[in-house]
Design an enzyme around this catalytic site. Structure first.
Site, PDB file in Angstrom:
ATOM      1  N   CYS A 151       0.788  -1.068   0.374  1.00 20.85           N
ATOM      2  CA  CYS A 151      -0.003   0.098  -0.143  1.00 20.85           C
ATOM      3  C   CYS A 151       0.869   1.005   0.126  1.00 20.85           C
ATOM      4  O   CYS A 151       2.046   0.976   1.209  1.00 20.85           O
ATOM      5  CB  CYS A 151      -0.952  -0.221   1.127  1.00 20.85           C
TER       6      CYS A 151
ATOM      7  N   ARG B  76       4.233  -0.011  -4.635  1.00 26.70           N
ATOM      8  CA  ARG B  76       3.544  -1.148  -3.419  1.00 26.70           C
ATOM      9  C   ARG B  76       2.373  -1.355  -3.444  1.00 26.70           C
ATOM     10  O   ARG B  76       1.998  -2.590  -1.844  1.00 26.70           O
ATOM     11  CB  ARG B  76       3.279   0.572  -2.419  1.00 26.70           C
TER      12      ARG B  76
ATOM     13  N   TRP C 123      -2.489  -2.743  -1.637  1.00 21.71           N
ATOM     14  CA  TRP C 123      -2.739  -4.306  -1.910  1.00 21.71           C
ATOM     15  C   TRP C 123      -3.127  -5.207  -0.969  1.00 21.71           C
ATOM     16  O   TRP C 123      -3.024  -4.790   0.167  1.00 21.71           O
ATOM     17  CB  TRP C 123      -0.864  -4.259  -1.458  1.00 21.71           C
TER      18      TRP C 123
ATOM     19  N   ASN D 291      -1.734   2.365   5.799  1.00 23.97           N
ATOM     20  CA  ASN D 291      -0.801   0.832   5.052  1.00 23.97           C
ATOM     21  C   ASN D 291      -0.358   0.123   6.413  1.00 23.97           C
ATOM     22  O   ASN D 291      -0.306   1.219   7.107  1.00 23.97           O
ATOM     23  CB  ASN D 291       0.711   1.976   4.714  1.00 23.97           C
ATOM     24  N   GLY D 292      -0.365  -1.120   6.433  1.00 23.86           N
ATOM     25  CA  GLY D 292       0.166  -1.780   7.318  1.00 23.86           C
ATOM     26  C   GLY D 292      -1.081  -2.694   7.426  1.00 23.86           C
ATOM     27  O   GLY D 292      -1.787  -2.795   6.985  1.00 23.86           O
TER      28      GLY D 292
ATOM     29  N   GLU E  37      18.201 -17.259  -6.781  1.00 21.65           N
ATOM     30  CA  GLU E  37      18.054 -16.311  -7.145  1.00 21.65           C
ATOM     31  C   GLU E  37      17.310 -16.372  -8.624  1.00 21.65           C
ATOM     32  O   GLU E  37      16.552 -16.065  -8.678  1.00 21.65           O
ATOM     33  CB  GLU E  37      19.482 -14.945  -6.422  1.00 21.65           C
TER      34      GLU E  37
ATOM     35  N   LYS F 236      14.041 -14.930  -9.384  1.00 22.99           N
ATOM     36  CA  LYS F 236      13.951 -14.257 -10.451  1.00 22.99           C
ATOM     37  C   LYS F 236      12.514 -14.879 -12.197  1.00 22.99           C
ATOM     38  O   LYS F 236      11.418 -14.036 -12.109  1.00 22.99           O
ATOM     39  CB  LYS F 236      14.451 -13.992 -11.335  1.00 22.99           C
TER      40      LYS F 236
ATOM     41  N   GLU G 151       9.171 -14.915  -9.770  1.00 25.13           N
ATOM     42  CA  GLU G 151       7.773 -13.788  -9.618  1.00 25.13           C
ATOM     43  C   GLU G 151       7.608 -13.304 -10.966  1.00 25.13           C
ATOM     44  O   GLU G 151       6.935 -12.195 -11.049  1.00 25.13           O
ATOM     45  CB  GLU G 151       9.091 -13.519  -8.680  1.00 25.13           C
TER      46      GLU G 151
ATOM     47  N   HIS H 133      17.152 -37.438  -5.375  1.00 26.61           N
ATOM     48  CA  HIS H 133      16.784 -37.432  -4.192  1.00 26.61           C
ATOM     49  C   HIS H 133      15.431 -37.311  -4.356  1.00 26.61           C
ATOM     50  O   HIS H 133      14.332 -37.103  -3.637  1.00 26.61           O
ATOM     51  CB  HIS H 133      17.307 -36.825  -2.632  1.00 26.61           C
TER      52      HIS H 133
ATOM     53  N   LYS I 251       6.035  -4.523  -4.315  1.00 24.94           N
ATOM     54  CA  LYS I 251       8.094  -4.304  -3.357  1.00 24.94           C
ATOM     55  C   LYS I 251       8.443  -4.270  -1.482  1.00 24.94           C
ATOM     56  O   LYS I 251       9.241  -4.669  -1.300  1.00 24.94           O
ATOM     57  CB  LYS I 251       8.029  -2.871  -3.612  1.00 24.94           C
TER      58      LYS I 251
END
Ligand code: M6R
Length: 615
Positions: A2, A27, A76, A106-107, A488, A492, A495, A511, A610
């Site tokens: 947010c 955000r 969000w 926001n939160g 990583e 990438k 996402e 395995h 983000k």
């Protein structure tokens, strides 16, 4: 998660709020809204489900909403699905015109159910599923009782559990925006005739580079050209501004199609700037952080806590620090750290790595470490963030603002700081001599130009991505540092391109995972470590014989890899401790181009935000 903005001044608020929201859309982007009060004192709220551009069109770029004061929000979703009703701003009355309080948040308000029950008993009705509406009505409840914004906010802050940055318009205080904050970001910028509030610097960089940070459990009354801060006891407090060195260019796309590719290209600069901020006259200088040689000598163990890509940086750091400085390193997911009752030895150094410095789980892990009485160091990109205010020591990456949701340049700069810590720790603890120390620094100086040379060859990756853009699965493997890089690369890929991908320590494939390999499955092997090369090659061959298509990222010199790999990229020569910083570049490009070719929203992938300020 947010984004909040606010404006008061001599200009029309709505276009400024929309422009600022656009810079915060990273955000959250499932709905957005504005509240603007006109010169007759009437507040109008307009909201829209979906991307900001829908709201933009609804208010004709702000032209239909007249007024010099307003607040805005990009959401969000946490409590309640993305919808117009759940979008912010929220109102305390039956319409925006008759509401005493209009607010954005926001939160997360953890005890919103209990607070809602109290408010319902007091006659309040609710129209949304959000925790934010509860906060707005709680403030209304106290404001109606005490007729004072500071009293209403302090009472509400005492009752609310959770994290929040809140901004309010009070009907009775027409020339003010009120804010309150705990564990969620909020900055304030004041110019001669205007004032701005925002969740992050890029939103207001155009207007000012001098910002106020509002602290936890503090409130602010923002007026055109002025701001007053108060603590939770309603006492006025005095604050100084901080100067932000980022400029507007850094927060704009500057001719690139997406922020992600711009930020990938900014990596040589991020590496150079970060290096130069910590290395002076051929030696590493950690003085700014307060980490002294005595402290470094006393460290018995290192615990790294972080989330997502920052956790992957921690994985690389573990391999490098253990090998170079011979200090035991454990890497924990911040989201797990406090729940497995960590046993932390005395003299442990807990390192928190975070681009935003606001990640809720990383902040909680930092607090857990502090509660165990150990020293904490934060590696952060955003100045003045929540983690920076609580860590004992802070080192900053100089990556500049990172806007794309998928991190690239901050990740690279974080890794560089870990290398520098490792070299310094090794030297101070006499694990390496000054010749080796100088050698490592010289090798690190090669990083920016080596990254740049890989970027020059990006068309090959683009071509490869176009060939494989329709795949459903990808597997990334490696050993040691290469495994950390595989993690990583896989993140990438998934996402931004929504291709299912997995990263495995190469030896683990047999395995279980190898059963997934079939004709045409893409397997990406990272082979930068000499002593592990043959072992990873064997694992790749095992997959090839089951039909896999092999993409190899190899250290220069290992040209025989072409006998088995179908597609190979070679890394420039550099010390093996640092070569992961090169191997990740083609993987960032691969994820990026796959996403572009699939026609996806690279900078704002679905369901992501983000900075993750909720647990
Ligand atoms: O702001 P932080 O570095 O604490 O964020 C941690 C993760 O959310 C972040 O690294 C995330 O995994 C990236 N966006 C992935 O590209």
């Amino acid at each position: 998660m947010c984004g909040i903005v606010g404006y008061i001044g001599d200009k029309q608020a709505a276009p400024i709020l929309l422009d600022a929201l656009e810079r915060l859309e990273y955000r959250g982007y499932d709905s957005a809204g504005l509240a603007v009060r006109n010169d007759e004192g009437i507040a109008t709220v307009v909201k829209a489900k979906g991307r900001l551009k829908i709201l933009y069109e609804k208010v004709d770029g702000g032209r239909t909403l007249k007024g010099h004061i307003g607040i805005g929000h990009t959401r969000w979703a946490t409590h309640g699905e993305p919808s117009e009703a759940n979008a912010h701003p929220h109102i305390s009355g039956s319409s925006s015109e008759d509401s005493l309080v209009v607010g954005v948040h926001n939160g997360i308000i953890e005890n919103y159910v209990e607070l809602k029950e109290k408010l319902v008993k007091n006659g309040y009705e609710f129209y949304s599923q959000t925790d934010t509406e509860v906060a707005v009505k709680l403030v209304d409840f106290y404001y109606s009782k005490f007729k004072s914004p500071t009293k209403a906010l302090s009472k509400a802050m005492m009752r609310i559990r959770g994290s929040y940055s809140l901004a309010f318009l009070f009907k009775d205080h027409q020339e003010q925006i009120w804010t309150a904050k705990k564990d969620a970001p909020m900055i304030i910028g004041v110019t001669k005739d205007e004032a701005f509030i925002a969740s992050d610097v890029p939103a207001i960089l155009k207007y000012t580079q001098d910002i106020y940070q509002i602290g936890n459990c503090e409130m602010a009354c923002v007026e055109a050209g002025n701001v007053h801060f108060y603590n939770i006891d309603e006492e006025e407090i005095v604050k100084d501004t901080e100067h932000i060195t980022w400029d507007l260019d850094a927060a704009e796309r500057g001719g690139y199609e997406h922020f992600m590719i711009k930020e990938i290209h900014e990596q040589p600069k991020a590496l150079k700037d970060t290096y130069n901020s910590l290395v002076k006259d051929g030696s590493i200088n950690l003085a700014k952080s307060g980490l002294t040689p005595d402290i470094i000598k006393g460290i018995s163990e290192i615990r790294i806590v972080a989330c997502g890509s920052a956790w992957h940086v921690g994985m690389v750091a573990k391999y490098v620090i253990e090998d170079m400085a011979k200090i035991a390193v454990q890497v924990d997911l911040a989201s797990e750290f406090r729940y497995h009752c960590p046993v932390i030895k005395k003299d442990t150094l807990a390192i928190v790595i975070s681009q935003s410095g606001e990640t809720a789980d990383s902040l909680a892990a930092l607090r857990e470490a502090k509660s165990k009485g150990v020293r904490t160091l934060a590696i952060l990109n955003v100045l003045g963030s929540s983690i920076s205010r609580e860590a004992d020591h802070v080192l900053y990456t100089l990556a500049g603002p990172e806007i794309a949701v998928a991190t690239t340049k901050a990740y690279s700069a974080q890794m560089l700081i870990c290398y520098l810590l490792s070299i310094e720790f090794a030297f101070v603890r006499s694990e390496i001599d000054s010749a080796k120390y100088q050698y490592y620094l010289q090798q690190l100086e090669l990083l920016p130009s080596s990254v740049a040379s890989i970027l020059e060859d990006k068309e090959r990756i683009q071509w490869f991505a176009s060939k494989f853009s329709t795949i459903h699965d990808a597997f990334f493997i490696g050993r040691g540092i290469d495994y950390a890089i595989a993690l990583e690369g896989s993140l990438k890929m998934k996402e931004v391109s929504y291709v299912h991908s997995e990263a495995y320590a190469a030896g683990e494939l047999k395995h279980g995972t190898i059963s997934l390999i079939e004709d045409g499955t893409l397997l990406i092997g990272i082979l930068t470590q000499n002593r592990l090369f043959e072992k990873t090659v064997s694992n790749m061959v095992e997959c090839k014989s089951r039909g896999a298509y092999l993409f190899a990222i190899a250290a220069a010199g290992h040209y025989n890899i072409e006998d088995i790999a179908d597609f190979t990229i070679y890394m420039p020569n550099i010390d093996e401790h640092f070569i992961g910083s090169l191997a990740v570049i083609p993987l960032q490009l691969f994820g990026y181009y796959t996403s572009v070719i699939r026609g996806l929203d690279v900078d704002k992938p679905r369901n992501l935000a983000k900075s993750v300020t909720v647990e």
